[in-house]
Design a protein around this motif. Structure first.
Motif, PDB file in Angstrom:
ATOM      1  N   LEU A 229       0.836  -1.203   0.000  1.00 43.34           N
ATOM      2  CA  LEU A 229       0.000   0.000   0.000  1.00 43.34           C
ATOM      3  C   LEU A 229       0.870   1.251   0.000  1.00 43.34           C
ATOM      4  O   LEU A 229       0.558   2.242  -0.686  1.00 43.34           O
ATOM      5  N   TYR A 230       1.962   1.216   0.724  1.00 47.94           N
ATOM      6  CA  TYR A 230       2.856   2.377   0.765  1.00 47.94           C
ATOM      7  C   TYR A 230       3.591   2.559  -0.562  1.00 47.94           C
ATOM      8  O   TYR A 230       3.894   3.690  -0.955  1.00 47.94           O
ATOM      9  N   VAL A 231       3.886   1.459  -1.246  1.00 46.85           N
ATOM     10  CA  VAL A 231       4.478   1.589  -2.583  1.00 46.85           C
ATOM     11  C   VAL A 231       3.500   2.297  -3.512  1.00 46.85           C
ATOM     12  O   VAL A 231       3.867   3.223  -4.244  1.00 46.85           O
ATOM     13  N   ALA A 232       2.228   1.875  -3.479  1.00 46.30           N
ATOM     14  CA  ALA A 232       1.220   2.520  -4.332  1.00 46.30           C
ATOM     15  C   ALA A 232       1.033   3.979  -3.952  1.00 46.30           C
ATOM     16  O   ALA A 232       0.897   4.846  -4.821  1.00 46.30           O
ATOM     17  N   LEU A 233       1.019   4.266  -2.649  1.00 40.95           N
ATOM     18  CA  LEU A 233       0.890   5.644  -2.177  1.00 40.95           C
ATOM     19  C   LEU A 233       2.031   6.506  -2.710  1.00 40.95           C
ATOM     20  O   LEU A 233       1.812   7.616  -3.213  1.00 40.95           O
ATOM     21  N   GLY A 234       3.253   6.002  -2.622  1.00 38.07           N
ATOM     22  CA  GLY A 234       4.395   6.761  -3.128  1.00 38.07           C
ATOM     23  C   GLY A 234       4.345   6.932  -4.634  1.00 38.07           C
ATOM     24  O   GLY A 234       4.629   8.014  -5.154  1.00 38.07           O
ATOM     25  N   ALA A 235       3.949   5.885  -5.340  1.00 37.50           N
ATOM     26  CA  ALA A 235       3.888   5.956  -6.800  1.00 37.50           C
ATOM     27  C   ALA A 235       2.814   6.920  -7.271  1.00 37.50           C
ATOM     28  O   ALA A 235       2.902   7.460  -8.379  1.00 37.50           O
ATOM     29  N   GLY A 236       1.809   7.152  -6.441  1.00 38.61           N
ATOM     30  CA  GLY A 236       0.750   8.083  -6.815  1.00 38.61           C
ATOM     31  C   GLY A 236       1.217   9.511  -6.937  1.00 38.61           C
ATOM     32  O   GLY A 236       0.618  10.299  -7.677  1.00 38.61           O
ATOM     33  N   GLY A 237       2.282   9.868  -6.216  1.00 39.02           N
ATOM     34  CA  GLY A 237       2.810  11.227  -6.301  1.00 39.02           C
ATOM     35  C   GLY A 237       2.417  12.091  -5.121  1.00 39.02           C
ATOM     36  O   GLY A 237       1.574  11.723  -4.291  1.00 39.02           O
ATOM     37  N   GLU A 238       3.038  13.261  -5.047  1.00 40.59           N
ATOM     38  CA  GLU A 238       2.896  14.145  -3.898  1.00 40.59           C
ATOM     39  C   GLU A 238       1.456  14.538  -3.608  1.00 40.59           C
ATOM     40  O   GLU A 238       1.044  14.639  -2.462  1.00 40.59           O
ATOM     41  N   SER A 239       0.674  14.792  -4.638  1.00 45.26           N
ATOM     42  CA  SER A 239      -0.674  15.324  -4.435  1.00 45.26           C
ATOM     43  C   SER A 239      -1.763  14.355  -4.857  1.00 45.26           C
ATOM     44  O   SER A 239      -2.907  14.746  -5.080  1.00 45.26           O
ATOM     45  N   ALA A 240      -1.433  13.072  -4.950  1.00 46.19           N
ATOM     46  CA  ALA A 240      -2.412  12.093  -5.425  1.00 46.19           C
ATOM     47  C   ALA A 240      -3.593  11.986  -4.463  1.00 46.19           C
ATOM     48  O   ALA A 240      -3.435  12.051  -3.243  1.00 46.19           O
ATOM     49  N   GLN A 241      -4.751  11.819  -5.027  1.00 47.20           N
ATOM     50  CA  GLN A 241      -5.967  11.609  -4.239  1.00 47.20           C
ATOM     51  C   GLN A 241      -6.223  10.109  -4.128  1.00 47.20           C
ATOM     52  O   GLN A 241      -6.344   9.410  -5.132  1.00 47.20           O
ATOM     53  N   ALA A 242      -6.297   9.613  -2.895  1.00 44.06           N
ATOM     54  CA  ALA A 242      -6.590   8.201  -2.671  1.00 44.06           C
ATOM     55  C   ALA A 242      -8.101   7.990  -2.691  1.00 44.06           C
ATOM     56  O   ALA A 242      -8.836   8.678  -1.978  1.00 44.06           O
ATOM     57  N   ARG A 243      -8.544   7.034  -3.488  1.00 45.14           N
ATOM     58  CA  ARG A 243      -9.972   6.702  -3.559  1.00 45.14           C
ATOM     59  C   ARG A 243     -10.152   5.235  -3.219  1.00 45.14           C
ATOM     60  O   ARG A 243      -9.600   4.356  -3.890  1.00 45.14           O
ATOM     61  N   ARG A 244     -10.900   4.963  -2.160  1.00 45.80           N
ATOM     62  CA  ARG A 244     -11.176   3.572  -1.795  1.00 45.80           C
ATOM     63  C   ARG A 244     -12.331   3.077  -2.657  1.00 45.80           C
ATOM     64  O   ARG A 244     -13.469   3.498  -2.478  1.00 45.80           O
ATOM     65  N   PHE A 245     -12.042   2.198  -3.596  1.00 43.33           N
ATOM     66  CA  PHE A 245     -13.098   1.754  -4.506  1.00 43.33           C
ATOM     67  C   PHE A 245     -13.702   0.409  -4.098  1.00 43.33           C
ATOM     68  O   PHE A 245     -14.636  -0.068  -4.734  1.00 43.33           O
ATOM     69  N   HIS A 246     -13.183  -0.168  -3.042  1.00 45.79           N
ATOM     70  CA  HIS A 246     -13.862  -1.316  -2.432  1.00 45.79           C
ATOM     71  C   HIS A 246     -13.472  -1.385  -0.966  1.00 45.79           C
ATOM     72  O   HIS A 246     -12.320  -1.141  -0.607  1.00 45.79           O
ATOM     73  N   ALA A 247     -14.447  -1.727  -0.121  1.00 49.21           N
ATOM     74  CA  ALA A 247     -14.208  -1.978   1.299  1.00 49.21           C
ATOM     75  C   ALA A 247     -14.993  -3.216   1.684  1.00 49.21           C
ATOM     76  O   ALA A 247     -16.186  -3.318   1.390  1.00 49.21           O
ATOM     77  N   GLY A 248     -14.343  -4.146   2.308  1.00 50.75           N
ATOM     78  CA  GLY A 248     -15.025  -5.364   2.722  1.00 50.75           C
ATOM     79  C   GLY A 248     -14.087  -6.252   3.508  1.00 50.75           C
ATOM     80  O   GLY A 248     -12.879  -5.983   3.603  1.00 50.75           O
ATOM     81  N   ILE A 249     -14.627  -7.309   4.106  1.00 47.63           N
ATOM     82  CA  ILE A 249     -13.852  -8.233   4.934  1.00 47.63           C
ATOM     83  C   ILE A 249     -14.145  -9.652   4.482  1.00 47.63           C
ATOM     84  O   ILE A 249     -15.300 -10.053   4.357  1.00 47.63           O
ATOM     85  N   ASP A 250     -13.095 -10.413   4.234  1.00 41.61           N
ATOM     86  CA  ASP A 250     -13.204 -11.833   3.925  1.00 41.61           C
ATOM     87  C   ASP A 250     -12.570 -12.639   5.050  1.00 41.61           C
ATOM     88  O   ASP A 250     -11.635 -12.165   5.723  1.00 41.61           O
ATOM     89  N   ASP A 251     -13.058 -13.850   5.247  1.00 38.14           N
ATOM     90  CA  ASP A 251     -12.446 -14.766   6.214  1.00 38.14           C
ATOM     91  C   ASP A 251     -12.269 -14.123   7.591  1.00 38.14           C
ATOM     92  O   ASP A 251     -11.223 -14.282   8.229  1.00 38.14           O
ATOM     93  N   TYR A 252     -13.257 -13.391   8.018  1.00 42.07           N
ATOM     94  CA  TYR A 252     -13.340 -12.802   9.354  1.00 42.07           C
ATOM     95  C   TYR A 252     -12.367 -11.650   9.610  1.00 42.07           C
ATOM     96  O   TYR A 252     -12.724 -10.667  10.252  1.00 42.07           O
ATOM     97  N   VAL A 253     -11.117 -11.779   9.159  1.00 39.10           N
ATOM     98  CA  VAL A 253     -10.084 -10.846   9.616  1.00 39.10           C
ATOM     99  C   VAL A 253      -9.284 -10.208   8.485  1.00 39.10           C
ATOM    100  O   VAL A 253      -8.354  -9.432   8.749  1.00 39.10           O
TER     101      VAL A 253
END
Length: 264
Positions: A229-253
């Motif tokens: 996740l931090y690699v993707a955050l860094g690759a996005g650039g200084e002013s990148a907007q993070a958009r959560r396009f899915h949220a969910g839980i599998d296998d309890y945890v």
């Protein structure tokens, strides 16, 4: 018009995600279908961990079944990816230009953290794939720096896809599964904290997540599954907007949250 993401963070869950992709898999498919075809994909998996950043140069990276005790049909799955040495050299050059050490691996294939999401998102295997390792000993700061090194590749048609999970505690999974219990509270608390701080681009807090986030150490007894996740955050650039396009839980945890990083 929504800008094209420069980087994605996607979940790979348990290996059986390849057989039962569910809502998270459907979200990955929709996201991929909305993308222009990239020139090449840099795939960063939590399951390739090396001392220094290492770039895969295989012409046809093999499908690695790096798991045991799962249904036979899972071992029959293949992802017939192709590599691209020219693109891999550009990844090496970008990492080197950022002042980071870098190695090459001529034979590295695609572990399940790589091929499971790629098989869902790019089923025709028609985009060259360049594997890139993480360095768990370097923690979030090093992973973020590695991502920043990859940032300039977006202008050349590369897409960075980083694969892990926002929470990943397999011991808790075994405990909860045996008892037939419910998802522990920390799973949602931690994933929501990450979403809030990614949305506000609070890099300082994100890099210090193990001290600041609720349930951080329980969510990640070791943090290799969060580092992509931090690699993707860094690759996005200084002013990148993070958009959560899915949220969910599998296998309890296992939080299956997925993010795109969009240029402003």
């Amino acid at each position: 018009m929504t800008p094209t993401p420069t980087a994605l963070f996607v979940p790979h869950g348990a290996p059986t995600f390849a057989l039962r992709p569910g809502a998270a898999g459907a979200a990955l498919v929709r996201q991929a279908q909305a993308l222009p075809t990239p020139r090449a994909i840099v795939i960063v998996s939590a399951h390739w961990d090396t001392a220094v950043p290492t770039v895969g140069f295989a012409d046809r990276p093999e499908t690695i079944h790096d798991f045991w005790g799962f249904p036979d049909e899972l071992y029959a799955l293949r992802y017939p990816a192709t590599g691209c040495r020219e693109a891999a050299e550009e990844v090496v050059a970008a990492i080197r230009a950022a002042g980071l050490p870098v190695d090459k691996d001529a034979g590295r294939g695609l572990d399940h953290g790589a091929w499971v999401p790629l098989r869902l998102m790019f089923p025709d295997a028609d985009v060259p794939v360049i594997p890139l390792s993480i360095q768990s000993r370097g923690g979030p700061q090093q992973a973020w720096a590695l991502g920043r090194a990859l940032g300039p590749l977006a202008a050349r048609g590369f897409l960075v896809i980083a694969s892990g999970n926002v929470t990943h505690n397999l011991r808790d999974y075994q405990t909860v599964a045996r008892s037939g219990g419910q998802t522990p509270a920390y799973v949602r608390q931690f994933s929501d904290w990450m979403a809030e701080h990614l949305a506000s681009h609070d890099i300082e807090a994100l890099l210090d997540y193990r001290r600041q986030a609720p349930g951080a150490v329980q969510a990640h007894p070791s943090d290799e599954h969060l580092l992509p996740l931090y690699v993707a955050l860094g690759a996005g650039g200084e002013s990148a907007q993070a958009r959560r396009f899915h949220a969910g839980i599998d296998d309890y945890v296992i939080a299956m949250d997925a993010y795109s990083f969009l240029p402003q």
